[in-house]
Design an enzyme around this catalytic site. Structure first.
Site, PDB file in Angstrom:
ATOM      1  CG  HIS A  39      -2.076  -1.034   0.966  1.00 57.21           C
ATOM      2  ND1 HIS A  39      -3.221  -0.770   0.231  1.00 57.21           N
ATOM      3  CD2 HIS A  39      -2.166  -2.331   1.344  1.00 57.21           C
ATOM      4  CE1 HIS A  39      -3.963  -1.869   0.194  1.00 57.21           C
ATOM      5  NE2 HIS A  39      -3.346  -2.836   0.854  1.00 57.21           N
ATOM      6  CB  THR A  40       4.363   1.966  -0.435  1.00 58.67           C
ATOM      7  OG1 THR A  40       4.700   0.754  -1.119  1.00 58.67           O
ATOM      8  CG2 THR A  40       4.545   1.768   1.062  1.00 58.67           C
ATOM      9  CG  ASP A 177      -0.155  -5.752  -8.357  1.00 57.89           C
ATOM     10  OD1 ASP A 177       0.743  -5.747  -7.495  1.00 57.89           O
ATOM     11  OD2 ASP A 177      -1.360  -5.680  -8.088  1.00 57.89           O
TER      12      ASP A 177
END
Ligand code: GLA
Length: 390
Positions: A39-40, A177
């Protein structure tokens, strides 16, 4: 089936069975696990994914009539046919929205991408937090890039794939991703600065160090599109605005106490900011340890990252917490959830000799808690997206 040669053959044969002709080639893009930096990425921060041996393979051939045909082995509904002129953002259009979105994003960006027949096979577990969507997008992007001789840089393919997911499918994911699928190399973790996509391949040779990295798929299926992810992202953006910075990445770890004190008293805001700033710091510490040849020293950073995701960012779930706890109690060096959270997978770093007892302890802990048995497999950093054949 993770053997690429077999996968390519199988994929070409399946293409032939569906479309009645030979594909012009086959392309593979991998799933990923993120070693650390969670979540960075939508905070312009640091991440450290590595590619799994599991891939999505696209077999493809161009068409001259402006029609895009998409077929995925295993997906219900058969072949999807669309005209390029009719491509419009389509949330809820199912799996086909991902490759259709990539074609849309490439064309929107001005690239001369025409019609095509595409067939997909995949060994990346779906909904397991291992980036099956990014593998599908990047396999599509690389196949089209090659078919049309565009020669786009890998980072650009990743950006187009992310745009497809954000603007066409409607999932507000970051860039990690897609970049992992496009840019990873075998034997390395990818240290990526998500602000400008500069990256460095950091050697992570588990075998030489007598280490194992276990992936624990909890079988709790996650969905990023369901609002909780978007809520965290919006909270981080509010935090950055309140602190007068472009993104939370711009808050140095050393200034965290002042930053927290300066935030408005909105519930949860401090915890969100604290997670992002400490997580970026953990990525930098992880890289320093790996560069210095101390891979075992990253264990406590992984476990601290999990605590931060569980307590501050609140994206874990009981099954992920249990995996981390049970692995630690059985002698793992460190463990954490990986990916977006709310289910999906955890990763566990263990000494080679401890892989078996830790795996057994995980199965026992899940059985005792009455959870679905997890699927546990070792991850070795594999290659990023590539052409398989011809
Ligand atoms: C999902 C998203 C990524 C990233 C992770 C959390 O995997 O697709 O962009 O935000 O969650 O680190």
């Amino acid at each position: 089936m993770t053997d690429p040669a077999h996968g390519a053959q199988h994929s070409a044969a399946a293409f032939h069975a569906v479309y009645g002709a030979e594909p012009h080639g086959t392309w593979a893009a991998p799933g990923r696990v993120n070693l650390i930096g969670e979540h960075t990425d939508y905070n312009d921060g640091f991440v450290m994914p590595l590619a799994l041996p599991h891939t999505t393979i696209a077999a493809a051939a161009p068409r001259t009539d402006g029609v895009l045909r998409l077929h995925s082995a295993g997906a219900p509904g058969g072949t999807v046919a669309l005209h390029l002129d009719d491509l419009r953002p389509a949330p809820d259009a199912g799996w086909a929205a991902y490759p259709a979105g990539v074609v849309w994003a490439m064309r929107e960006a001005g690239h001369p991408v025409g019609g095509a027949d595409l067939h997909f096979t995949s060994t990346v577990p779906l909904g397991a937090g291992l980036s099956s969507s990014a593998a599908l997008e990047v396999a599509t992007a690389l196949a089209l890039d090659d078919l049309h001789g565009l020669g786009l840089p890998r980072a650009e393919l990743a950006r187009l794939a992310q745009r497809a997911e954000n603007a066409f499918v409607g999932v507000p994911c970051g860039i990690m991703d897609q970049t992992a699928a496009a840019c990873c190399t075998a034997g390395h973790a990818l240290f990526l600065d998500t602000r400008d996509l500069t990256h460095r391949h950091v050697p992570f040779d588990l075998g030489a160090q007598r280490l194992r990295l276990l992936v624990v798929d909890t079988r709790v299926r996650h969905r990023l599109g369901d609002g909780a992810y978007a809520k965290r992202r919006a909270g981080c953006e509010r935090g950055a605005r309140a602190l007068g910075v472009r993104a939370l990445r711009d808050i140095p770890y050393a200034h965290l106490p002042e930053a927290l004190a300066a935030l408005p008293p909105e519930p949860d805001l401090r915890a969100l900011v604290r997670h992002v700033v400490t997580e970026n710091h953990r990525v930098e510490q992880t890289v320093a340890h790996l560069d210095a040849g101390r891979p075992r020293a990253i264990g406590p950073l992984l476990t601290a990252g999990h605590a931060s995701l569980r307590d501050d960012f609140r994206v874990s779930c009981p099954e992920l917490d249990l995996a981390v706890e049970a692995a630690g109690a059985a002698g793992a060096l460190g463990a954490r959830m990986t990916g977006g959270g709310f289910g999906g997978s955890a990763l566990v770093l263990v000494d080679e000799d401890a892989a078996r007892p830790v795996t057994e302890a995980l199965h026992t802990a899940f059985a005792t808690a009455g959870h679905t048995p997890p699927r546990i497999f070792p991850a070795v950093p594999g290659p990023g997206a590539r052409r398989l054949t011809p």
